[in-house]
Structures are given as C-alpha cells and as structure tokens.
Motif scaffolding. Structure first.
Motif, short mmCIF file in Angstrom:
data_model
loop_
_atom_site.label_atom_id
_atom_site.label_comp_id
_atom_site.label_asym_id
_atom_site.label_seq_id
_atom_site.Cartn_x
_atom_site.Cartn_y
_atom_site.Cartn_z
N ALA A 1 -1.34 3.68 -9.48
CA ALA A 1 -2.44 4.09 -8.60
C ALA A 1 -3.77 3.44 -8.99
O ALA A 1 -4.79 3.71 -8.38
CB ALA A 1 -2.57 5.61 -8.61
N THR A 2 -3.76 2.62 -10.04
CA THR A 2 -4.98 1.92 -10.44
C THR A 2 -4.98 0.46 -9.97
O THR A 2 -5.98 -0.04 -9.50
CB THR A 2 -5.15 1.95 -11.97
N PRO B 1 10.22 12.16 -9.73
CA PRO B 1 9.81 13.21 -10.66
C PRO B 1 9.75 12.75 -12.12
O PRO B 1 8.89 13.18 -12.86
CB PRO B 1 10.86 14.30 -10.47
N PHE B 2 10.67 11.87 -12.54
CA PHE B 2 10.63 11.55 -13.96
C PHE B 2 9.90 10.24 -14.27
O PHE B 2 10.07 9.65 -15.31
CB PHE B 2 12.03 11.57 -14.60
N MET B 3 9.07 9.80 -13.33
CA MET B 3 8.19 8.66 -13.61
C MET B 3 7.11 9.14 -14.58
O MET B 3 6.43 10.12 -14.30
CB MET B 3 7.57 8.20 -12.30
N PRO B 4 6.94 8.50 -15.75
CA PRO B 4 5.93 8.97 -16.70
C PRO B 4 4.53 8.93 -16.07
O PRO B 4 4.23 8.05 -15.27
CB PRO B 4 6.03 7.97 -17.85
N ALA B 5 3.69 9.90 -16.48
CA ALA B 5 2.35 10.02 -15.90
C ALA B 5 1.57 8.73 -16.06
O ALA B 5 0.85 8.30 -15.16
CB ALA B 5 1.61 11.18 -16.55
N ILE C 1 0.82 -1.22 0.00
CA ILE C 1 0.00 0.00 0.00
C ILE C 1 0.85 1.26 0.00
O ILE C 1 0.53 2.24 -0.66
CB ILE C 1 -0.97 0.00 1.20
N VAL C 2 1.97 1.25 0.74
CA VAL C 2 2.72 2.49 0.94
C VAL C 2 3.78 2.72 -0.14
O VAL C 2 3.94 3.84 -0.63
CB VAL C 2 3.37 2.49 2.34
N LEU D 1 6.95 5.58 -5.02
CA LEU D 1 7.35 5.46 -6.43
C LEU D 1 6.72 6.54 -7.31
O LEU D 1 7.37 7.07 -8.19
CB LEU D 1 6.98 4.07 -6.97
N ILE D 2 5.45 6.89 -7.04
CA ILE D 2 4.82 7.88 -7.92
C ILE D 2 5.38 9.27 -7.67
O ILE D 2 5.15 10.17 -8.45
CB ILE D 2 3.27 7.91 -7.77
N ALA D 3 6.14 9.44 -6.59
CA ALA D 3 6.72 10.76 -6.33
C ALA D 3 8.04 10.96 -7.06
O ALA D 3 8.60 12.04 -7.00
CB ALA D 3 6.92 10.95 -4.84
#
Lengths: 507, 252
Positions: free
Chosen positions: A445-446, A434-438, A424-425, A430-432
């Motif tokens: 997150a899905t 910066p250069f992780m593609p949207a 969960i955490v 990981l989504i923070a």
C-alpha cells in the motif's frame, strides 16, 4: 539555408505560446463529442452512487446494542471488571499491585499464560458504571509500565519500570484528578493531572482490571487477566462501606466477551483483592468495533468507477490511433508533447468533476441509508469528509491520466486498460489475504499506485490500543495526500515516457 | 469446421502478441505465486492458512492476461476489419465463433497448465519442509485445486471471448471483464452483513470459481469448490451465448 528550421522553430514557439489554449479547446471538443466517453464519465459517477446505495441497504444492525460513545463524541470500548464504591466529594485512594497475569487462548477452550501488552490493572474514578461515562485512571500495564489515562483517548506514561512492585494513588480535587506512582508506598511521583468534567459530586471509585484482545495472525483473540492488589487504603469519612464488583459493558458491540471457560470475578480479604477481568477502556478501533462502517465502505464504488475512467482514459488516446485521427492531431500541432499535456489536462478535469459529483452524492446517501439500518459509522469531521470526497475525485482523475499515458505508450487499449487496472486494483485483493504479514501489506500500500486509496482513510490509530493497523482494516501507511502523490508520481512518470516515445517514433 | 479451426490456429500462431500474452500469463502467475509464498511467515506447523491456495494466488494476476488474449482474439478482428474477411471465408458465424472458442480453450489450457505446475513447483521450493502438509499433486484436494485452476483460467478465457464478441470494442470489453472479476472480491470486504457477503461471493465469477483452490476448512466456504467453478462456467456459458447470438444477428 536556416530558414526552414527557423520557421518551424518560430511556429512551434507560437503554437506553444498562443496555441495551447486552442489545443485544450480542441481536445475538449473531441472529448465531449464522443458519446461513449461522456456516457462513461456519467456512468462512473452513477456507479459510485449505486454502490453507496448497496453499501447502505446491505448492512442491518437494527436491534443490536448501541455503540458506547465517549465524552469527546467518538466510539469507545468501555468494558472491564470494576470493584467500586461511591466517593462523595474529594478524596484519595492508594493501592499496591503485586501481580498482573494474562492468559491468551491457544485453542477452543484452552488458555495459556502470556503477555498482553496493554492489559490494565489499577485505580479508577468514573462517573458511574454506564459505558462511555467520563473517568480518570492510574494503572499498571502488561508491558507499557505505569500509565495515567482519562476519557478514553488521553494517555500519559508514568516513571516506574514495569518490573518493580508498584504502588498507585489517585486524588480527586473537584474536576482535577491526579495520579501518582511509587515503588515503596511512601515516596510518590506525580504522573499527571487530568481535568475531567462531569464526574458529578458522587463518583464511583475503585479497582479495575481490563485485558484487551491479543493481536496476531491478521485477527484478534479475546484474553483475560488477573491482578493481585494489596494495601487498599481509603481515607476515613467516605460514604459507602462494602465493595461492589461487576463487569461494565458486558454486552457491547465493542466487547467480544470473555474467552471460553473464563469469566470476571473478584475476591477480597481485608485489604487484599484478586480481580479477574477482560475488555478495555480505550477509543474504539476497527478491530474492536467490527460492525462499524467507515466512509470508504460507502465509497466502495470507487473501484468500479476507477475501471470505467481507466477505460475512457485509455480510449482518449488509443481511439486516435485506431481511426488514424492521430495523424491529423499531430499535423495540427507539431509539438507532440503539448498534445499529450492538453489531453491530460482535459481528461483530469473532466474525471475530477465526474468523480466529485459521484462522491458528493454518494457519501450522504450511503451514510443516511446505513444509519437508517442501525449501522454505526465512525464519525468524521466535515473537513475530513470533504478531503475524502476531493481525494476520491483526484484519485479517479489521476488514474485516468495514468491510463492515458500508458495508452499513448502502448498505442493499444486492451493492454493499457489491463495494466492500469491490475496495478491499482490487484494490490487490494492481495492485502486481503489473511496471512499476508502486516509489513508486506503496508509495503504494497506504499509503493503501488493503489497507495492513493490512503486518501479515503478516516480512522485514527492509537498508540495505546494494540490492533491490526493495516490497509485491510482501513489504516494506510501513508498520509492521505501522500498516497495520491504516489499515484500522481506514476502518472507523471508515464506521461514523461509517453511524451518521449510520442516525439521519437512515427505516429 | 476443421478448416475454420485451422484458420484460427494460423491467426493466433502467426501474430506475435498471443504468444507473448501466453508467456506473460505463465510468468505473471508463477512470479506472483512465488512472491506471495516467499513473504508469508511459515513454520513447520504451517503458514497460518491454506498453503495450496496461497501457492496458486498467481492466477489472480494471470487471469488478467488470459482475458486480454481472449478479448483480442475477436476485438482485433473488428479493429482491423479482418472480421469481414473471416466471415466471408467462414460464412457460418457459429462455426467461426466455435473455432475461436476452441482455439482459446486450447492455448489457455496449455499456458494454464504450465503456469499452475510452475506455481506448485515454486511453492514446493520456497515453502519450508511442511512434513505431511507438503504440496503434492498426489494429494486429492491439491490435485483438485491445481486442475480446477487450469479449468478456471479456461473459463475466464471463454467468458472474455463472449463479452468481447458482444461488445466488439477491446477497451470496453477488457474493462467489463476486469470489473466483473475484481470488483466483487473488493466490495465483499467492505460489506458488513454476512448474508450479503456470502451471496455476492456465491454468484461472482472470481470469488465463486476460485473456491476450487481451497483445500482446508471447506466448511467455511460460501460455496463448495466444484459448485463454485460451475458458477464461473455459467458466466462463461452466458457470455458465449450472448456473444454468439449477437454475432449471428447483427451485421459484422
């Protein structure tokens, strides 16, 4: 010959029918008599309040310019270059837009020509030059054709293709403002009529250019656009002669300013105008109002509470394996899956109550402290606030049940706690990056159990504002309760697996 | 001390779970690093960020398995009652504790080195040819990032051992360790005030320690790489001290 199996069959039926309430009661007694678990749940609720306190006192925006608020009460961006004169009463204005060119920063102080999809140039009628005042405008855009927009959130697409030379017209008749577009200046197509109240008897009317920041690489960069207008016609009899030019909202939390070595300006010769501007006239989003807080910031303690309830959830079953209580539990209730269901129900209910108490106490406290420090918080209807509070409680409760199920599968608390916490955490860390593609961060997150944090979303994305609508900024790919459903799916699947292995193996 | 060390080595060698956790650490670290490097969009001019740090991102996950291993080294003894036998065999509790710490350091060093080398190798294979920006351990900052990451994993192991010795219960200890590691990176995203944000990132074991992985734009870090790893070492030392003192003072 059949009597033993019949007896046990009847017994199990009776347990199922009459004994489930007793089973629930037994599990509830177990839970409330272990001091550590009760303390854990209390600590979870307290943690949320403490983190709300931290979030409330850590922000300090005292003395910064106030956030412009639109007619509907929401925060807006209202910074653009405005060439205007007063218009008393009703009237009409037409213009042709022959060019709209944008520049995007390439490096410090360097600009290169580029396309800003929502760069805007056109006609606007506005109550005045105060930020957030009502307006209606017809405009050409960088790559979205002709648009009619009013009061920040309303947007209507026009019929003219982006490539054609474009003529624009704006009529005022009382509160009704009508926008027209044309390819030749004689045949007009109506785009929309907007009802804009509060313009006053004398409004400001004229040309405007706005150029919202370019979105890319996980951030934004301020742009600047220049439009060439011709054939500006205002009917005779209007008050005011000379055109006044100036930047609306030059200093505003929702305006990052011009790129280095660029500034707003206008030149006029006869009816030909060249106007350079930056900024936007639009609802504020997280990117354009980076100092703005949201409800999920105040409820950031959810992550800490989550770890606590996961530990309690895992212990609720693994402790039985450790002290061999499980033998007694399963002897008392031979239908093993029912034991698991009873545990899940008790745990869910207890965690839900603890989480709800925490969220309901934390939210107003954090909001009040943050506002006291001058921090602007994106406003939400009270129904949304309630959804966030209930959803946060459901998130915590469902996560603890997931930990219970994984604990039953592993029979070992350390592995179970780590698995659920990481599942969960970790996605949030990981989504923070910066250069992780949207697309990747939205995917994460899905499909991960962390999707449940969508229930804390309070921000609204707008089609007419280009922005980083990613989970990092508070925009989740799933609807609020769909996110919780993903976590619930993981919990139910794990419970099913746990029920199967619990029935199959020796205790 | 040699006997105590030998005993600890035998314990960790003859139980299946430590080996699986060490293999898991390597697998999880390399898998997450490889996954992250394969989804970013890179051009020949770079990936829009620090490629070395990205290549080593797997330790965000790998450290969780290191934490379980280190917690279990002590809490499984409390769980099974083995701790009484251990303390009978090695009555000097400090010696027993030191032997455990050395054993954890040794096995995590080996697994951490394999995990980090695996991640760097995966990064080299997956990332396109970056010319002079290519990952190479000959490069000073990259070598510092890679070796510092191994040290970081060891420190997380020692931190977990200290906390687990103080707390004794495995679930509570692992919850405490994971909370200490993961919460600050998340809340510092939501805190708007940069001073608070920097303060939190300076004092938290994960944010500060992983500064060691940064190879570009060092000026924007809240804390310098080695000082950051020093903060993590401080946490580990404090946890070991607390664990050691409690082990000495109380009944088993």
């Amino acid at each position: 010959m059949t009597s033993p199996s019949t007896t046990s069959h009847r017994l199990s039926q009776r347990v199922q029918r009459d004994g489930f309430f007793q089973l629930l009661h037994a599990e509830w007694s177990k839970f409330r008599t272990v001091a550590g678990w009760v303390i854990g749940m209390t600590a979870a609720a307290l943690t949320m309040v403490l983190f709300a306190l931290l979030a409330g006192i850590s922000g300090n925006q005292k003395g910064s310019p106030s956030v412009p608020i639109g007619p509907s009460g929401g925060p807006v961006t209202d910074s653009f270059y405005f060439v205007h004169q007063p218009l008393a009463g009703d009237g009409s204005i037409t213009v042709s837009v022959s060019a709209l060119n944008s520049s995007i920063p390439e490096g410090p102080g360097e600009l290169r020509p580029g396309t800003v999809p929502w760069a805007k140039a056109g006609l606007i009628i506005k109550k005045g030059t105060d930020q957030g005042s009502p307006y209606a405008a017809i405009m050409v855009t960088g790559s979205h054709g002709v648009r009619m927009q009013h009061n920040y959130v309303h947007d209507t697409a026009g019929p003219v293709s982006a490539a054609a030379a474009r003529w624009l017209r704006l009529d005022r008749s009382g509160d009704a403002i009508t926008g027209y577009a044309s390819t030749d200046g004689t045949n007009w197509t109506k785009v929309a009529t907007a009802r804009v109240s509060g313009l006053g008897s004398t409004a400001q009317i004229g040309l405007f250019v706005a150029s919202p920041p370019a979105v890319g690489g996980g951030g934004t960069a301020g742009t600047v656009s220049t439009a060439t207008f011709g054939d500006l016609r205002t009917p005779e009899g209007w008050a005011g002669g000379d055109w006044t030019g100036g930047q609306v909202g030059a200093k505003s939390p929702t305006f990052a300013g011009y790129p280095e070595n660029a500034s707003g300006s206008f030149t006029a010769s006869d009816a030909r105008f060249t106007v350079t501007g930056a900024g936007d006239i639009a609802p504020a989003v997280r990117d354009s109002l980076p100092t703005g807080g949201q409800l999920r910031d105040i409820l950031t303690g959810t992550f800490a509470a989550l770890i606590v309830v996961i530990v309690v959830g895992a212990l609720f079953i693994t402790e039985e394996y450790r002290n061999k209580m499980i033998h007694l539990t399963l002897a008392a209730s031979p239908r093993r899956s029912l034991v698991l269901v009873a545990k899940a129900i008790v745990l869910w209910a207890v965690t839900f109550v603890a989480g709800l108490v925490g969220a309901i106490l934390a939210t107003p406290l954090g909001e009040r402290l943050a506002r006291g420090n001058g921090v602007y918080i994106f406003p939400v209807p009270s129904s949304t606030e309630l959804r966030v509070e209930l959803g946060t409680a459901a998130l915590l409760a469902t996560a603890s049940v997931l930990a219970l199920a994984v604990g039953a599968i592993f029979r070992h608390s350390a592995g179970a706690v780590t698995t659920v916490v990481v599942a969960i955490v970790l996605p949030y860390i990981l989504i923070a990056i910066p250069f992780m593609p949207a697309a990747v961060s939205k995917g994460v997150a899905t499909v991960t159990p962390g999707a449940a944090f969508a229930v804390q979303q309070t921000l609204v994305p707008y089609d007419q504002v280009a922005s980083n609508y990613t989970p990092y900024y508070g925009y989740y790919p799933l609807a609020p309760w769909a996110g919780v459903a993903v976590l619930a799916g993981y919990a139910l699947a794990s419970l099913a697996v746990a029920a199967v292995v619990l029935s199959r193996r020796d205790a | 001390m040699r006997l105590a060390l030998h005993a600890e080595w035998t314990k960790i060698r003859t139980v299946a779970s430590p080996l699986w956790l060490l293999l898991g650490t390597v697998a999880a670290t390399v898998a997450l690093s490889a996954g992250a490097t394969s989804v970013v969009s890179c051009t020949s001019s770079g990936c829009g960020g620090d490629t070395t740090k990205l290549t080593l991102i797997g330790v965000d996950l790998g450290q969780a398995l290191v934490a379980i291993l280190a917690v279990l080294v002590i809490s499984s003894e409390y769980n099974s009652g083995m701790i009484r036998t251990s303390l009978t065999a090695v009555p000097r509790r400090t010696t027993l504790f030191a032997a455990k710490a050395i054993t954890v350091t040794g096995v995590v060093a080996v697994a951490g080195t394999v995990a980090v080398l695996g991640s760097v190798l995966a990064g080299r294979l997956i990332l396109p040819d970056l010319g002079d920006q290519a990952l190479s351990l000959d490069d000073g900052p990259t070598l510092r990032a890679a070796s510092g990451t191994v040290l970081y994993l060891i420190l997380i192991g020692l931190l977990s051992l200290g906390i687990a010795t103080a707390v004794r219960d495995s679930a509570t200890s692992i919850g405490g360790v994971l909370g200490l590691l993961y919460i600050v990176p998340i809340i510092s995203q939501t805190i708007s005030d940069p001073d608070w944000q920097h303060l939190l990132e300076k004092i938290a074991p994960m944010s500060a320690g992983l500064a060691i992985q940064t190879t570009t734009n060092l000026g924007s870090l809240p804390i310098s790489p080695w000082a950051g790893l020093g903060v993590t070492a401080g946490w580990a030392a404090a946890a070991l001290l607390a664990g050691g003192l409690l082990l000495r003072m109380r009944d088993s």
